[in-house]
Design an enzyme around this catalytic site. Structure first.
Site, PDB file in Angstrom:
ATOM      1  N   TYR A  64       0.854  -1.190   0.000  1.00  0.00           N
ATOM      2  CA  TYR A  64       0.000   0.000   0.000  1.00  0.00           C
ATOM      3  C   TYR A  64       0.882   1.230   0.000  1.00  0.00           C
ATOM      4  CZ  TYR A  64      -4.997  -0.660   0.165  1.00  0.00           C
ATOM      5  OH  TYR A  64      -6.291  -0.878  -0.190  1.00  0.00           O
ATOM      6  N   GLU A  66      -0.503   4.865  -0.340  1.00  0.00           N
ATOM      7  CA  GLU A  66      -1.266   6.113  -0.509  1.00  0.00           C
ATOM      8  C   GLU A  66      -0.394   7.305  -0.143  1.00  0.00           C
ATOM      9  OE1 GLU A  66      -5.111   6.036   1.360  1.00  0.00           O
ATOM     10  OE2 GLU A  66      -5.534   4.077   0.504  1.00  0.00           O
ATOM     11  N   ASP A 241      -6.805  15.034 -23.437  1.00  0.00           N
ATOM     12  CA  ASP A 241      -6.699  13.600 -23.199  1.00  0.00           C
ATOM     13  C   ASP A 241      -5.955  13.023 -24.408  1.00  0.00           C
ATOM     14  OD1 ASP A 241      -7.074  10.886 -23.118  1.00  0.00           O
ATOM     15  OD2 ASP A 241      -9.194  10.967 -22.571  1.00  0.00           O
ATOM     16  N   THR A 270      -3.355   7.383 -21.129  1.00  0.00           N
ATOM     17  CA  THR A 270      -3.101   6.023 -20.675  1.00  0.00           C
ATOM     18  C   THR A 270      -1.649   5.724 -21.024  1.00  0.00           C
ATOM     19  OG1 THR A 270      -3.948   5.204 -22.776  1.00  0.00           O
ATOM     20  CG2 THR A 270      -5.445   5.134 -20.898  1.00  0.00           C
ATOM     21  N   LYS A 273      -1.410   2.361 -24.757  1.00  0.00           N
ATOM     22  CA  LYS A 273      -1.839   2.338 -26.172  1.00  0.00           C
ATOM     23  C   LYS A 273      -0.614   2.549 -27.061  1.00  0.00           C
ATOM     24  CE  LYS A 273      -6.583   3.699 -25.164  1.00  0.00           C
ATOM     25  NZ  LYS A 273      -6.807   4.438 -23.907  1.00  0.00           N
ATOM     26  N   ARG A 279      -0.923  -1.435 -18.697  1.00  0.00           N
ATOM     27  CA  ARG A 279      -2.254  -0.832 -18.607  1.00  0.00           C
ATOM     28  C   ARG A 279      -2.241   0.147 -17.441  1.00  0.00           C
ATOM     29  NH1 ARG A 279      -6.385  -3.693 -21.187  1.00  0.00           N
ATOM     30  NH2 ARG A 279      -7.623  -1.951 -20.463  1.00  0.00           N
TER      31      ARG A 279
HETATM   32  N1  DSN Z   1     -10.971   1.688 -24.446  1.00  0.00           N
HETATM   33  C1  DSN Z   1     -10.178   2.738 -25.027  1.00  0.00           C
HETATM   34  C2  DSN Z   1     -10.300   2.772 -26.495  1.00  0.00           C
HETATM   35  O1  DSN Z   1     -10.434   1.701 -27.059  1.00  0.00           O
HETATM   36  O2  DSN Z   1     -10.241   3.821 -27.107  1.00  0.00           O
HETATM   37  C3  DSN Z   1     -10.479   4.053 -24.429  1.00  0.00           C
HETATM   38  O3  DSN Z   1     -11.501   3.971 -23.505  1.00  0.00           O
END
Ligand code: DSN
Length: 478
Positions: A64, A66, A241, A270, A273, A279
């Site tokens: 943990y 925090e 974003d 994120t 990607k 992730r």
């Molecule tokens: N799930 C992601 C996407 O496929 O674009 C974003 O939420």
């Protein structure tokens, strides 16, 4: 790391898991086989490196932590401090950001952290100042009630879902649409492109607290300098974003007006990607928002995941290497080759092409819904996802589009010639699939007809195409 070391590491790990629950070990092995054999064209997926994967599977997951580096609510966080500080340092250096917060568990979490940081900075802090108190617990009941109403009555302007925005940019069924009084900007119906004059007009009329830029299904570059000017003109905080295209920013394919980091007050992403990490999520921001952003946990996040922060540090270190820029450029070259291959065979693409990592096919020209097309492609070994197109008559569930992206196949090493072959496979499946009917004879949006022999043949061709580009060549589980 040598190939032998990778094989030994993953084989040993599976052996240990198999001794407890063999079905989990089998599923992990089966997932590798499936990923190796299918054409992964999901625009938001990739293949993290063995080092990144291994950084996640260890005892850091038990801790943990925090709080933030050096200021924890739990004792014994010295090693977590090391990896969190490293991940943040790599993120700052990679993106040229003043501040990086690497605790968010996902993109939605990162966006929630960003929303609440802006609300705290622009609504809560002035209210505390006005009441001459340090923190919300010191407010009178009446002032607290008034502040809560004010926090819940703020405005956000973001890109609409069917134009390519993300559901966290104010889609009503999502918490972002419920938290904010929300309006959307779309795209020009004739071109499919963002019309900045219309965005400016919407901002002038609506006067949002937050203007959101970024997308999950828009195949073009966005001019963040112009969006920042629009935000400034109405006193909005500009949030971007960049979850989908963070790898293109990291790899310096998107620079100048198209790099959100120097223009936005706050940037979320994120890490998995096009950035090719584990992730997870991350927030970058200007110094004035840093303290509020760092309160993400426990404000809206559960305890940080130190094992994932360790993997973020590894992946961000990888993205700082010179070969990542080459990878990022190849992602775009491949997406453009895929778009060309589809267009030359007669497909209709939203905006007529791509500047980034993704292509959005309007499958209504094939007489199919997105759902029918997605399933027919899956039967043929081609993994994609259905997606709305602008003003989609089939809504967000069935849709009229297929979104495809090249980050994963580019990681495997496929190039522009293979993208043309991929376009041929996709086009063949879509032209050979027909819409099905319900039991009562009415047209179905889900059922479809595709000859099983043809689907098998395409799946074999897809596997052949991938044979030259083995996934995780250093990992042999046999
Ligand atoms: N799930 C992601 C996407 O496929 O674009 C974003 O939420």
């Amino acid at each position: 790391m040598s190939r032998n070391a990778e094989s030994t590491a993953f084989r040993s790990a599976l052996e240990v898991i198999r001794a407890v629950e063999p079905r989990v070990a089998d599923a992990i092995g089966a997932e590798l086989t499936d990923q190796r054999e299918s054409l992964k064209l999901i625009a938001s997926e990739n293949y993290a490196s063995p080092a990144t994967l291994l950084a996640m599977g260890n005892w850091f997951s038990d801790k943990y932590a925090e709080g933030t580096v050096g200021r924890r609510f739990y004792a014994g966080c010295q090693n977590v401090d090391t990896v969190e500080a490293l991940a943040a340092e790599h993120a700052r250096e990679l993106f040229g950001a003043a501040h990086a917060y690497v605790q968010p568990h996902s993109g939605i979490d990162a966006n929630l952290v960003a929303f609440w940081a802006v609300l705290a900075d622009r609504v809560e802090s002035p209210a505390l100042k006005k009441a001459q108190v340090r923190q919300v617990n010191d407010l009178t009941e009446a002032d607290w009630f008034a502040l809560r109403r004010e926090l819940g009555n703020q405005r956000m302007l973001g890109m609409s879902l069917d134009a390519g925005g993300h559901l966290t940019h104010g889609f009503r069924p999502n918490i972002s649409g419920k938290m904010f009084d929300q309006r959307s900007y779309g795209t020009d119906p004739a071109t499919g492109l963002i019309d900045y004059d219309r965005v400016a007009e919407a901002a002038r009329e609506f006067k949002p607290l937050i203007l959101v830029g970024g997308y999950s299904a828009y195949p073009r570059k966005v001019n963040f300098r112009i969006l920042r000017e629009i935000a400034d003109s109405v006193g909005a905080t500009f949030m971007v974003d960049m979850a989908h295209f963070a790898g293109l920013v990291a790899g310096k394919v998107f620079t100048g007006d198209f790099d959100p980091v120097p223009h936005a007050h706050i940037v979320t992403t994120t890490t998995h990607k096009s950035l090719r990490g584990p992730r997870g999520g991350m927030v970058l921001c200007q110094p004035e928002l840093a303290d509020q952003v760092d309160r993400g946990c426990p404000m809206v996040l559960g305890g940080p995941l130190p094992h994932v922060m360790a993997a973020k540090a590894v992946a961000l270190a990888e993205a700082r290497r010179p070969d990542f820029a080459d990878y990022a450029q190849r992602i775009v070259d491949n997406a453009q080759a895929l778009a060309e291959g589809l267009l030359s065979r007669g497909a209709t693409l939203v905006t007529g092409g791509t500047d980034n990592h993704l292509v959005l096919i309007d499958v209504s020209g094939y007489g199919l819904t997105g759902r029918q097309a997605e399933q027919a492609l899956l039967d043929s070994g081609i993994v994609t996802n259905r997606n709305s197109v602008p003003q989609d008559p089939n809504g967000a569930w069935y849709t009229s589009g297929i979104r495809i992206g090249t980050p994963a196949l580019t990681t495997r090493g496929l190039g522009t010639a293979e993208m043309d072959q991929t376009a041929e496979l996709i086009h063949t499946v879509l032209t050979q699939t027909t819409a099905g009917a319900n039991a009562d004879g009415t047209p179905s949006k889900a059922k479809y007809n595709l000859d099983a022999g043809l689907a098998d043949k395409i799946a074999r061709q897809a596997t052949d195409l991938l044979a030259t580009y083995p996934l995780y060549p250093g990992i042999d589980l046999s």
